[in-house]
Design a protein around this motif. Structure first.
Motif, mmCIF file in Angstrom:
data_model
loop_
_atom_site.group_PDB
_atom_site.id
_atom_site.type_symbol
_atom_site.label_atom_id
_atom_site.label_comp_id
_atom_site.label_asym_id
_atom_site.label_seq_id
_atom_site.Cartn_x
_atom_site.Cartn_y
_atom_site.Cartn_z
ATOM 1 N N ASP A 57 -26.414 -44.470 49.673
ATOM 2 C CA ASP A 57 -25.992 -45.039 50.949
ATOM 3 C C ASP A 57 -27.215 -45.463 51.755
ATOM 4 N N GLY A 58 -27.712 -46.632 51.437
ATOM 5 C CA GLY A 58 -28.894 -47.125 52.128
ATOM 6 C C GLY A 58 -29.146 -48.577 51.801
ATOM 7 N N ALA A 63 -27.758 -53.520 56.636
ATOM 8 C CA ALA A 63 -27.323 -52.289 57.297
ATOM 9 C C ALA A 63 -25.992 -52.514 58.017
ATOM 10 N N LEU A 120 -24.014 -49.210 58.782
ATOM 11 C CA LEU A 120 -25.087 -48.326 59.233
ATOM 12 C C LEU A 120 -25.589 -48.764 60.603
ATOM 13 N N THR A 129 -31.969 -45.219 54.859
ATOM 14 C CA THR A 129 -30.740 -44.587 54.376
ATOM 15 C C THR A 129 -29.931 -44.018 55.545
ATOM 16 N N ALA A 130 -28.725 -43.570 55.226
ATOM 17 C CA ALA A 130 -27.864 -42.958 56.233
ATOM 18 C C ALA A 130 -28.287 -41.538 56.584
ATOM 19 N N ARG A 169 -20.250 -39.898 56.307
ATOM 20 C CA ARG A 169 -21.611 -39.848 56.849
ATOM 21 C C ARG A 169 -21.724 -38.879 58.010
ATOM 22 N N GLN A 219 -30.601 -41.027 60.175
ATOM 23 C CA GLN A 219 -31.233 -42.156 59.491
ATOM 24 C C GLN A 219 -32.577 -41.713 58.934
#
Length: 283
Positions: free
Chosen positions: A30-31, A57, A62, A92-93, A102, A107
């Motif tokens: 997840d990024g 993003a 994100l 990334t998250a 999430r 971050q």
């Protein structure tokens, strides 16, 4: 030089722990990320890359990357690695649960610099897998790269250094880490973004700079570039090139293990791109 890493405000060794084991970039990919070429200690087209990082993003839902923080990491790694040829920015998250949900507000930012070289030409292999142009992440530069890893390995096992994929409706789409251009009829044509391909920075600049210099480069019309156009390349009726931030533009001289001719217009654009890139660091 060796790899130089900056993670959330600190330079770290490449074997030193820098990310949580439950960072969402590690657990579920997840990024988002960007790769820039580096010329004489300066990242090429950084503003465009950061703009695309923010777009990727947003596409993943994100929070917008902190650009000042990213630029801090870029400056730190390039100060420590002035002879770097490649820069990677990853956002990334952050730390999250083991599933897909999430943790809001988290971050992680990592910046890395490393050497890089690029050959003048490329050898590509047609991939048996397709790019899903209707995917939730189509056109986004995400860290969920397993499909690309598998496709590239398939190409390397067959003597290639890049794989080229169709999309699910049979259009020529992109490479695992590159965009593609087809030369025929005196033009250099690249697949449309709605095929599911990434909006590559080098692709973008080839289109912009080529048009500014009167070179016939353009996006394809709908349905103009079916995957079978690669058969025309094998027959010598068309030519192929790939583009990326480190490759620039490379004429393809091997397709599926068969030697093919580099296109004359590909060579013109390759020279034009190198000249333009030397003239400006952040176009």
């Amino acid at each position: 030089m060796t790899l130089v890493l900056w993670a959330d405000g600190e330079l770290v060794g490449e074997n030193q722990p820098a990310l949580s084991a439950v960072d969402h970039g590690v657990t579920v990919g997840d990024g988002v990320f960007e790769t820039c070429a580096v010329d004489d200690g300066r990242p090429f087209a950084l503003t465009r890359h950061l703009r695309r990082l923010a777009a990727s993003a947003a596409g993943l839902g994100l929070e917008a990357p902190d650009e000042a923080r990213v630029r801090e990491g870029v400056a730190a790694v390039l100060a420590a690695a002035p002879d770097a040829g490649r820069l990677r920015i990853t956002v990334t998250a952050g730390i999250g649960p083991l599933g897909s949900a999430r943790t809001p507000g988290a971050q992680t930012v990592v910046v890395a610099a490393a050497p890089a070289t690029a050959a003048a030409t490329a050898a590509v292999v047609r991939s048996p897998w397709t790019r899903n142009e209707r995917s939730a992440v189509a056109g986004l530069k995400t860290t969920s790269y397993a499909e690309n890893v598998v496709a590239l390995l398939h190409a390397q096992e067959r003597g290639g250094d890049e794989a080229v994929l169709a999309n699910t409706v049979g259009d020529l789409c992109e490479g695992t880490g590159s965009n593609v251009f087809v030369e025929r009829g005196g033009e250099l044509v690249t697949p449309r973004l709605d095929t599911g391909c990434l909006a590559g920075i080098t692709r973008e600049l080839v289109l912009e700079w080529g048009a500014a210099e009167g070179i016939p480069v353009r996006e394809a019309r709908p349905g103009e570039l079916p995957f079978e156009v690669l058969d025309d390349v094998l027959r010598g009726e068309a030519h192929l090139a790939i583009t990326s931030s480190v490759r620039n533009l490379q004429p393809v001289v091997t397709l599926d293990g068969t030697s093919v001719e580099a296109g004359p217009l590909c060579a013109v654009v390759q020279t034009m791109f190198a000249r333009r890139r030397a003239e400006t660091v952040d176009p």
